[in-house]
Design an enzyme around this catalytic site. Structure first.
Site, PDB file in Angstrom:
ATOM      1  N   ASP A 102      -5.573  27.757  15.509  1.00  0.00           N
ATOM      2  CA  ASP A 102      -5.960  27.798  16.922  1.00  0.00           C
ATOM      3  C   ASP A 102      -6.871  26.624  17.267  1.00  0.00           C
ATOM      4  O   ASP A 102      -8.022  26.571  16.837  1.00  0.00           O
ATOM      5  CB  ASP A 102      -6.674  29.120  17.202  1.00  0.00           C
ATOM      6  CG  ASP A 102      -6.875  29.386  18.683  1.00  0.00           C
ATOM      7  OD1 ASP A 102      -6.713  28.457  19.493  1.00  0.00           O
ATOM      8  OD2 ASP A 102      -7.197  30.542  19.019  1.00  0.00           O
ATOM      9  N   HIS A 116      -2.700  29.636  18.397  1.00  0.00           N
ATOM     10  CA  HIS A 116      -3.140  30.385  19.568  1.00  0.00           C
ATOM     11  C   HIS A 116      -1.937  31.014  20.272  1.00  0.00           C
ATOM     12  O   HIS A 116      -0.862  30.426  20.336  1.00  0.00           O
ATOM     13  CB  HIS A 116      -3.870  29.433  20.515  1.00  0.00           C
ATOM     14  CG  HIS A 116      -4.537  30.100  21.668  1.00  0.00           C
ATOM     15  ND1 HIS A 116      -5.752  30.742  21.564  1.00  0.00           N
ATOM     16  CD2 HIS A 116      -4.157  30.232  22.966  1.00  0.00           C
ATOM     17  CE1 HIS A 116      -6.095  31.230  22.741  1.00  0.00           C
ATOM     18  NE2 HIS A 116      -5.139  30.939  23.616  1.00  0.00           N
TER      19      HIS A 116
END
Length: 219
Positions: free
Chosen positions: A172, A203
């Protein structure tokens, strides 16, 4: 499963805001407030609410951007991403958490909610709000997916009194390795707190149909 919109009273007396409500076919169940991504109550958030309603939860997705602009509903085009980041940058987190508590209380008061139990589930921006819900609200349980900015609020961790689970994506870019390590070090081992770091995923890995969707991790 077809949901509907209801109105929620703001606790500061500034007005009302809408929330998407989905009820299971049984007509009742535990409550679940779903904290949105930065795209508003869009089709993804409604589908998530409908899915959990099918699983037996009474779900409510509050409009957390209403203080900037009511009824925000964005897609995932480049233009919508830019608009979404604008709303994110203008988001008043303190007021947003007041609206989260108002949503929890409104859902808990509904006759469809059995046992007055209400949890919080959040994604992206909502992932951080799920963490803050564990710190600041009376939610019975909180679950956050790939929350953005949790590392900036770790000084509130001592306020966590009810179960909290965080799902963190290793790749992420909105929660880079340094931030992830601070979160893990600060929260690991705390009573009631569970952390999951998913290797090799990015993400929004739980957003069905999205570029980074990874079903084994999402489920």
């Amino acid at each position: 499963m077809t949901g509907r919109y209801i109105q929620i009273e703001a606790t500061d007396g500034s007005g009302t805001f809408r929330g998407y409500l989905a009820v299971p076919r049984s007509g009742s169940g535990p409550g679940l407030v779903i904290a949105q991504e930065i795209f508003g109550i869009n089709h993804t958030m409604r589908e998530v609410a409908d899915y959990y309603a099918e699983e037996g939860y009474v779900t409510l997705v509050p409009d957390l951007f209403w203080r900037q602009q009511p009824d925000v509903e964005l897609g995932y085009s480049e233009a919508d991403w830019q608009r979404a980041f604008g709303f994110y940058q203008g988001f008043d987190e303190a007021r947003g958490m007041e609206d989260m508590q108002a949503s929890i209380s409104a859902l808990r008061a509904r006759p469809e909610v059995s046992g007055a139990k209400v949890g919080v589930l959040g994604f992206c921006l909502g992932g951080k709000l799920a963490y803050l819900a564990a710190c600041r609200t009376d939610a019975d349980v909180s679950v956050g997916y790939y929350g953005v900015g949790i590392e900036a609020a770790l000084d509130e961790a001592d306020q966590i009194k009810r179960p909290l689970t965080l799902h963190i994506a290793e790749l992420d870019k909105f929660c880079p390795p340094g931030a992830r390590e601070r979160i893990v070090q600060a929260l690991r081992g705390r009573p009631g707190v569970t952390l999951h770091v998913y290797p090799g995923v990015d993400h929004a890995f739980a957003r069905a149909g999205g570029e980074h969707f990874h079903k084994p991790s999402a489920l």
